[in-house]
Each structure stands twice: as C-alpha cells, then as structure tokens.
Design an enzyme around this catalytic site. Structure first.
Site, PDB file in Angstrom:
ATOM      1  N   SER A 142     -55.002  -2.277  84.588  1.00 14.25           N
ATOM      2  CA  SER A 142     -54.038  -2.148  83.486  1.00 14.25           C
ATOM      3  C   SER A 142     -52.691  -1.752  84.087  1.00 14.25           C
ATOM      4  O   SER A 142     -52.634  -1.235  85.213  1.00 14.25           O
ATOM      5  CB  SER A 142     -54.506  -1.030  82.546  1.00 14.25           C
ATOM      6  OG  SER A 142     -53.520  -0.721  81.587  1.00 14.25           O
ATOM      7  N   TYR A 155     -57.474   7.882  80.740  1.00 12.17           N
ATOM      8  CA  TYR A 155     -57.503   6.407  80.787  1.00 12.17           C
ATOM      9  C   TYR A 155     -56.719   5.917  82.010  1.00 12.17           C
ATOM     10  O   TYR A 155     -57.197   5.062  82.767  1.00 12.17           O
ATOM     11  CB  TYR A 155     -56.913   5.828  79.497  1.00 12.17           C
ATOM     12  CG  TYR A 155     -56.909   4.312  79.466  1.00 12.17           C
ATOM     13  CD1 TYR A 155     -58.098   3.598  79.313  1.00 12.17           C
ATOM     14  CD2 TYR A 155     -55.718   3.585  79.604  1.00 12.17           C
ATOM     15  CE1 TYR A 155     -58.106   2.207  79.296  1.00 12.17           C
ATOM     16  CE2 TYR A 155     -55.714   2.202  79.582  1.00 12.17           C
ATOM     17  CZ  TYR A 155     -56.906   1.514  79.424  1.00 12.17           C
ATOM     18  OH  TYR A 155     -56.914   0.140  79.417  1.00 12.17           O
TER      19      TYR A 155
HETATM   20  N1  LIG Z   1     -55.756  -4.886  75.410  1.00 14.17           N
HETATM   21  C1  LIG Z   1     -54.889  -4.249  76.200  1.00 14.17           C
HETATM   22  O1  LIG Z   1     -53.761  -3.934  75.796  1.00 14.17           O
HETATM   23  C2  LIG Z   1     -55.278  -3.923  77.616  1.00 14.17           C
HETATM   24  C3  LIG Z   1     -54.265  -3.541  78.504  1.00 14.17           C
HETATM   25  C4  LIG Z   1     -54.617  -3.209  79.794  1.00 14.17           C
HETATM   26  C5  LIG Z   1     -55.932  -3.286  80.203  1.00 14.17           C
HETATM   27  N2  LIG Z   1     -56.900  -3.662  79.315  1.00 14.17           N
HETATM   28  C6  LIG Z   1     -58.286  -3.699  79.795  1.00 14.17           C
HETATM   29  O2  LIG Z   1     -58.855  -4.948  79.494  1.00 14.17           O
HETATM   30  C7  LIG Z   1     -60.282  -4.820  79.442  1.00 14.17           C
HETATM   31  C8  LIG Z   1     -60.815  -5.540  78.207  1.00 14.17           C
HETATM   32  O3  LIG Z   1     -60.408  -4.822  77.049  1.00 14.17           O
HETATM   33  P1  LIG Z   1     -59.845  -5.539  75.738  1.00 14.17           P
HETATM   34  O4  LIG Z   1     -58.411  -5.208  75.635  1.00 14.17           O
HETATM   35  O5  LIG Z   1     -60.266  -6.966  75.693  1.00 14.17           O
HETATM   36  O6  LIG Z   1     -60.582  -4.659  74.622  1.00 14.17           O
HETATM   37  P2  LIG Z   1     -61.806  -4.966  73.633  1.00 14.17           P
HETATM   38  O7  LIG Z   1     -61.502  -6.101  72.745  1.00 14.17           O
HETATM   39  O8  LIG Z   1     -62.113  -3.638  72.992  1.00 14.17           O
HETATM   40  O9  LIG Z   1     -62.961  -5.369  74.630  1.00 14.17           O
HETATM   41  C9  LIG Z   1     -63.667  -4.416  75.388  1.00 14.17           C
HETATM   42  C10 LIG Z   1     -64.991  -5.029  75.806  1.00 14.17           C
HETATM   43  O10 LIG Z   1     -65.701  -4.045  76.578  1.00 14.17           O
HETATM   44  C11 LIG Z   1     -67.030  -4.021  76.127  1.00 14.17           C
HETATM   45  N3  LIG Z   1     -67.668  -2.744  76.423  1.00 14.17           N
HETATM   46  C12 LIG Z   1     -67.274  -1.496  76.074  1.00 14.17           C
HETATM   47  N4  LIG Z   1     -68.182  -0.592  76.497  1.00 14.17           N
HETATM   48  C13 LIG Z   1     -69.163  -1.296  77.136  1.00 14.17           C
HETATM   49  C14 LIG Z   1     -70.360  -0.938  77.786  1.00 14.17           C
HETATM   50  N5  LIG Z   1     -70.772   0.341  77.885  1.00 14.17           N
HETATM   51  N6  LIG Z   1     -71.123  -1.908  78.333  1.00 14.17           N
HETATM   52  C15 LIG Z   1     -70.747  -3.202  78.231  1.00 14.17           C
HETATM   53  N7  LIG Z   1     -69.610  -3.613  77.639  1.00 14.17           N
HETATM   54  C16 LIG Z   1     -68.840  -2.653  77.090  1.00 14.17           C
HETATM   55  C17 LIG Z   1     -66.953  -4.314  74.650  1.00 14.17           C
HETATM   56  O11 LIG Z   1     -68.184  -4.899  74.211  1.00 14.17           O
HETATM   57  P3  LIG Z   1     -69.339  -4.167  73.372  1.00 14.17           P
HETATM   58  O12 LIG Z   1     -68.676  -3.118  72.519  1.00 14.17           O
HETATM   59  O13 LIG Z   1     -69.947  -5.298  72.593  1.00 14.17           O
HETATM   60  O14 LIG Z   1     -70.266  -3.615  74.413  1.00 14.17           O
HETATM   61  C18 LIG Z   1     -65.866  -5.381  74.619  1.00 14.17           C
HETATM   62  O15 LIG Z   1     -66.427  -6.638  74.830  1.00 14.17           O
HETATM   63  C19 LIG Z   1     -60.564  -3.304  79.477  1.00 14.17           C
HETATM   64  O16 LIG Z   1     -60.965  -2.938  80.782  1.00 14.17           O
HETATM   65  C20 LIG Z   1     -59.217  -2.699  79.146  1.00 14.17           C
HETATM   66  O17 LIG Z   1     -59.077  -1.392  79.662  1.00 14.17           O
HETATM   67  C21 LIG Z   1     -56.600  -3.995  78.048  1.00 14.17           C
END
Ligand SMILES: NC(=O)c1ccc[n+]([C@@H]2O[C@H](COP(=O)([O-])OP(=O)(O)OC[C@H]3O[C@@H](n4cnc5c(N)ncnc54)[C@H](OP(=O)(O)O)[C@@H]3O)[C@@H](O)[C@H]2O)c1
Length: 244
Positions: A142, A155
């Site tokens: 991130s 975080y």
């Molecule tokens: N969106 C942003 O602004 C942003 C910015 C920087 C970095 N990121 C990073 O991008 C990545 C993806 O996040 P996203 O933004 O796409 O958010 P999201 O829509 O909330 O997706 C998060 C994913 O992680 C899974 N997850 C959470 N806990 C888990 C566990 N214990 N075991 C397996 N899967 C798990 C969730 O699936 P289930 O709940 O079905 O398990 C979901 O599929 C993360 O690492 C996040 O930190 C996001």
C-alpha cells in the site's frame, strides 16, 4: 514461461475488490486462476462468471491466517493444474483506530492477515517454486507502506513489513521474481473493516478520489507479463487526484 497465457496464478482475498478484479483480468488474458478467500459464495459466483466468459478458474475456501489452510490452497492449485507460476498475496484488512483506543484484537487481526498471511503465502508457495526452478510472488502492500497517518499506525506497520519481507525475499533468490504492488486509495470493501465511527466518517471523505480496482489489476498483470529475467520489484498506483 513468459507472458500471462497459460500461467497458473493463485490469488488470496479474491472474493472482492482488488483480488476479484485481478482474477478477472488475469483470466481474461489466459491465466488459469485459483481463487481463495473465506466467502466462498462470492468465489463461486466469480468462477462462474470467468468460466462463462471462456476463462479457467477454480476456487477454494482459504483463511490466510492459518498456515495449514494456505498450504492446502497451494496444494489444491498444483493438484488442479500441475504447477504454480504466480501467487498474489492480496488478502488484507484495515480496521483503523487511534492507538489510545486500545483495539488490540484489531491490531492482532491486521498482523495476522496482513503480515502472517503474506508469510504463509510465501511459506506455501516457495518450496513449489524452488522445485520448479522459478516463479513469481506478488505481495499487495500500500502507499501505507511508504508513509504513516495518525489512526493508521498498525495498518501502516503491516504494510511497511510487507515491503521489508518482499525486499529480503527478492535479494535471497535469483530465480524468483518478487513484486510489490502498492495501491493508493482504491474502490473496494476495505474501509468496511474499520469499526471506529469517527475514522469511518474520515475515511469516507479520504476515499472520495478512489480509483477503480481494475487499475491495480492492470498493474499486477503488467508485472506478470514481463519476461522471466525481468523483475518488476514495485509498482505504486495511486489516484492522480491524491497527494497520498
Ligand atoms: N482499497 C484500497 O484503497 C487499498 C489501498 C492500498 C492497499 N490495499 C490492499 O489491497 C488488498 C486487497 O484489499 P481490497 O482493497 O481489495 O479490500 P477488500 O475488498 O476488503 O478485499 C479484501 C480481501 O481480503 C480477504 N480476506 C480478509 N481476511 C482474510 C483471511 N483471513 N483469509 C483470507 N482472505 C481474507 C477478503 O475475503 P473474505 O472476507 O471473503 O475472506 C477480501 O477478498 C489488501 O491487502 C489491502 O490492504 C487496498
């Protein structure tokens, strides 16, 4: 194997957001994708959509906080397709709060998913890739791996850790491509993991400029499609309108 076509790509956290869009994009470009998360109903729908569009996808329940589950996920991928070319350690949670709120369970949850989950992905995939003589590990960090905001200390710490682990892994291996993709604010369900009402309101404003998750999916595809001797070590993709 160069390019994306035919590669076996495992993605953690594929049930929403960036993981879901990465699955669609990579499958559209000919990868065989293996998708893991806890919400298997979502994964089933995604697999059905990918296969209806002519792609190849499998899904399996996965909790990245459990090493045995991660190992079973990787074994499932290799049993289905005979190899594993890429793992995208994408699963993450972001329950933000000030440290003084002492939401210690949430700190531990972030450490378990965002750090241990990535380490478990490495532990499960690395032996397979070493046996094959190569592979690619893509860790989703991130912009929070590059700076720190108040109420985001833990975080940010987890994402700084992802950068450190990835850099060490890269330096330790000549035949492994290691990539960090660091998104800025991106449309997804991530903010829903924040329980603090005040921070949720702040996040709503902060996330106004969010870019679509497809933008991060394209960056992941770019790192995958490079020739075997080219390691894209890090890509930062952020909204043009964001100073962060
Ligand atoms: N969106 C942003 O602004 C942003 C910015 C920087 C970095 N990121 C990073 O991008 C990545 C993806 O996040 P996203 O933004 O796409 O958010 P999201 O829509 O909330 O997706 C998060 C994913 O992680 C899974 N997850 C959470 N806990 C888990 C566990 N214990 N075991 C397996 N899967 C798990 C969730 O699936 P289930 O709940 O079905 O398990 C979901 O599929 C993360 O690492 C996040 O930190 C996001």
């Amino acid at each position: 194997m160069s390019g994306i076509e035919g590669k076996v790509i495992a993605i953690t956290g594929a049930s929403s957001g960036i993981g879901e869009d990465a699955a669609r994009e990579l499958a559209r470009r000919g990868a065989r994708v293996v998708l893991g998360a806890r919400r298997t109903d979502r994964l089933q729908q995604l697999v059905a959509g990918i296969e209806a569009a002519g792609g190849t996808a499998r899904q399996r329940a996965l909790d990245v906080t459990r090493l045995d589950d991660m190992q079973a996920f990787v074994e499932f991928a290799t049993a289905e397709f005979g190899r594993l070319d890429v793992i995208v350690n994408n699963a993450g949670v972001m329950p933000l709060s000030p440290l003084a709120a002492l939401k210690i369970d949430e700190w531990n949850q972030m450490i378990d998913v965002n750090i241990r989950g990535v380490l478990h992905g490495i532990a499960a995939a690395l032996p397979v890739m070493q046996m094959q003589g190569g592979g690619q590990i893509i860790n989703i960090a991130s912009t929070a791996g590059h700076r720190v905001w108040p109420s985001a200390s833990v975080y940010c710490a987890t994402k700084h850790a992802v950068l450190a682990i990835s850099e060490g892994l890269r330096q330790e291996h000549d035949n492994l491509r290691v990539t960090v993709v660091s998104p800025g604010v991106t449309t997804s369900e991530l903010a829903e993991t924040t329980s603090d009402a005040g921070i949720r309101a702040w996040l709503e404003d902060f996330r106004q400029v969010a870019i679509p998750a497809e933008a991060i999916a394209r960056a992941i595809a770019y790192a995958v499609e490079q020739p075997d001797d080219v390691d894209v070590s890090e890509i930062i993709v952020r909204p043009a309108a964001s100073p962060n």
